[in-house]
Write a protein that holds these residues in place. Sequence first.
Motif, PDB file in Angstrom:
ATOM      1  N   GLU A   1     -66.709 -80.728 -83.961  1.00  0.00           N
ATOM      2  CA  GLU A   1     -66.617 -79.389 -83.399  1.00  0.00           C
ATOM      3  C   GLU A   1     -67.394 -79.192 -82.102  1.00  0.00           C
ATOM      4  O   GLU A   1     -67.008 -78.354 -81.275  1.00  0.00           O
ATOM      5  CB  GLU A   1     -67.115 -78.367 -84.442  1.00  0.00           C
ATOM      6  CG  GLU A   1     -66.369 -78.406 -85.761  1.00  0.00           C
ATOM      7  CD  GLU A   1     -64.948 -77.899 -85.633  1.00  0.00           C
ATOM      8  OE1 GLU A   1     -64.632 -77.204 -84.651  1.00  0.00           O
ATOM      9  OE2 GLU A   1     -64.130 -78.213 -86.527  1.00  0.00           O
TER      10      GLU A   1
ATOM     11  N   LEU B   1     -62.647 -66.777 -82.754  1.00  0.00           N
ATOM     12  CA  LEU B   1     -63.139 -66.614 -81.380  1.00  0.00           C
ATOM     13  C   LEU B   1     -62.524 -65.380 -80.732  1.00  0.00           C
ATOM     14  O   LEU B   1     -63.157 -64.723 -79.898  1.00  0.00           O
ATOM     15  CB  LEU B   1     -62.808 -67.867 -80.562  1.00  0.00           C
ATOM     16  CG  LEU B   1     -63.500 -69.161 -80.995  1.00  0.00           C
ATOM     17  CD1 LEU B   1     -62.968 -70.342 -80.190  1.00  0.00           C
ATOM     18  CD2 LEU B   1     -65.011 -69.057 -80.831  1.00  0.00           C
TER      19      LEU B   1
ATOM     20  N   LYS C   1     -68.963 -69.821 -81.233  1.00  0.00           N
ATOM     21  CA  LYS C   1     -68.500 -71.111 -81.726  1.00  0.00           C
ATOM     22  C   LYS C   1     -69.190 -71.468 -83.039  1.00  0.00           C
ATOM     23  O   LYS C   1     -68.546 -71.944 -83.988  1.00  0.00           O
ATOM     24  CB  LYS C   1     -68.771 -72.186 -80.666  1.00  0.00           C
ATOM     25  CG  LYS C   1     -68.353 -73.594 -81.069  1.00  0.00           C
ATOM     26  CD  LYS C   1     -66.854 -73.742 -81.136  1.00  0.00           C
ATOM     27  CE  LYS C   1     -66.447 -75.182 -81.367  1.00  0.00           C
ATOM     28  NZ  LYS C   1     -64.993 -75.338 -81.503  1.00  0.00           N
TER      29      LYS C   1
ATOM     30  N   ARG D   1     -59.734 -71.074 -85.998  1.00  0.00           N
ATOM     31  CA  ARG D   1     -60.784 -71.067 -84.974  1.00  0.00           C
ATOM     32  C   ARG D   1     -60.441 -70.048 -83.874  1.00  0.00           C
ATOM     33  O   ARG D   1     -61.303 -69.280 -83.432  1.00  0.00           O
ATOM     34  CB  ARG D   1     -60.946 -72.458 -84.372  1.00  0.00           C
ATOM     35  CG  ARG D   1     -61.352 -73.542 -85.375  1.00  0.00           C
ATOM     36  CD  ARG D   1     -61.296 -74.921 -84.728  1.00  0.00           C
ATOM     37  NE  ARG D   1     -61.765 -75.978 -85.598  1.00  0.00           N
ATOM     38  CZ  ARG D   1     -61.027 -76.582 -86.521  1.00  0.00           C
ATOM     39  NH1 ARG D   1     -59.763 -76.202 -86.715  1.00  0.00           N
ATOM     40  NH2 ARG D   1     -61.532 -77.545 -87.267  1.00  0.00           N
TER      41      ARG D   1
END
Length: 455
Positions: A260, A340, A346, A336
């Motif tokens: 990541e 976001l 993050k 993800r």
Amino acid sequence: MTDATANAAPAPKQGKHAGSLFDADARTKKRNAAETRFRAYGLTAVGIGVAALIMLMTSILGQGLPAFNQTFITLDVYLDEAKLDKNGTRDIEAIKKVSTFGYAPLIKNAMAAKVDELGISFETFGVSGKDAEAMISKEAAAQLRRFVIAHPDRIGDTVEFEFLASGRIDGYYKGRVSMESAEKDSNVTPGQLQLADALKEGGALSTHFNWGFITMADASENRPEAAGIGVAMLGSLYMMIIVLCLALPIGVAASIYLEEFAPKNWITDLIEVNISNLAAVPSIVFGILGLAIFINYAGLPQSAPVVGGLVLTLMTLPTIIISTRASLKSVPPSIRDAALGVGASKMQSVFHHVLPLAAPGILTGTIIGLAQALGETAPLMLIGMVAFVREFPSAPPEGFFDPASALPVQVYNWTTRADPAFVERASGAIIVLLIFLLCMNFLAIVLRRRFERRW
């Protein structure tokens, strides 16, 4: 000829040469035959594998299940005060000074008394009092001594004890020893076997489940009937605790960073390649590494669970990292992006959304890695865990540094000994080890089925 007759469509051909779209041509028949053969090959391979598994399990269960039963001889022992506490003070320190040799006459007298009680005699079977005493395990004196030290107030009383029979007597009731083999065996005689049958008819000898196999420590060469897996099970437990506490957080943290957060460059590519290579390194190499670093350089004690746990942690880390990264990759990118998109950082998107969804795969990979580590033998042998250990390690954290053994190493030790009773116990330990491995794999399947989500 009329116009209707001239314009009529020709009739379809009849006979064996008539064709149809549903009829298989030569190529189709050949392909179907190849598929049939391939299915047959697959079924044959599966059948061979299942047959081999059945043969293996039959052999292990056939040899190992008798290890959970043991032959015992019940005797009424008079705890003679003149031998155990001459001063009559019941001073524990004075009682502890009496060695196991001082308890042997008490067992011999109890055996003679039991024979008289049943109305038989040693002479009937051609055995002496010493031969009758040899029918009882040498562990009996130590068992008697432990009881007296724990209950000094019972000195002077007659107490009923259930002693282990010797390995040859136990083998007689498990089919390893016969009258014919006893004639050529220096450790048992046909008369002793006949006396054992007489004791069994009188109710003084019986065969039943032996908890001592699970709770007792290893035994020396001349007393296989007293050998147990207690120390090995505790040593394996301590090592698994260390592996779980170290490999899980380190492996998951490394996986999260590489998957990541790490930039995609040649350094991370090199790290990933080396992690994949470490997963294929033979386990004995990790044992050599542990011997060089943890014992020779760091000075940690040999045959200690802490060293075994550290070595198995190094060996398990690549498995956990690879499985964790695969679990993280399986989470859709939309998760993800959505996190976001609503303003999460993050770090928040990874720990609040991605990691919980990847948890089933992470737990499954961890359990499988632990199961693999539980069955390893070669690296533990190199760090000294092959040593003979009689004392149980203390409670953690001190117990992590005490000498101990492990289940796979205990199996190896027993298979190298000459007495067939140790081979029986090795198969019994394999059964216990297989039960642990099956439970861990079953737990991994349950966790995956319970928490797995499909997109």
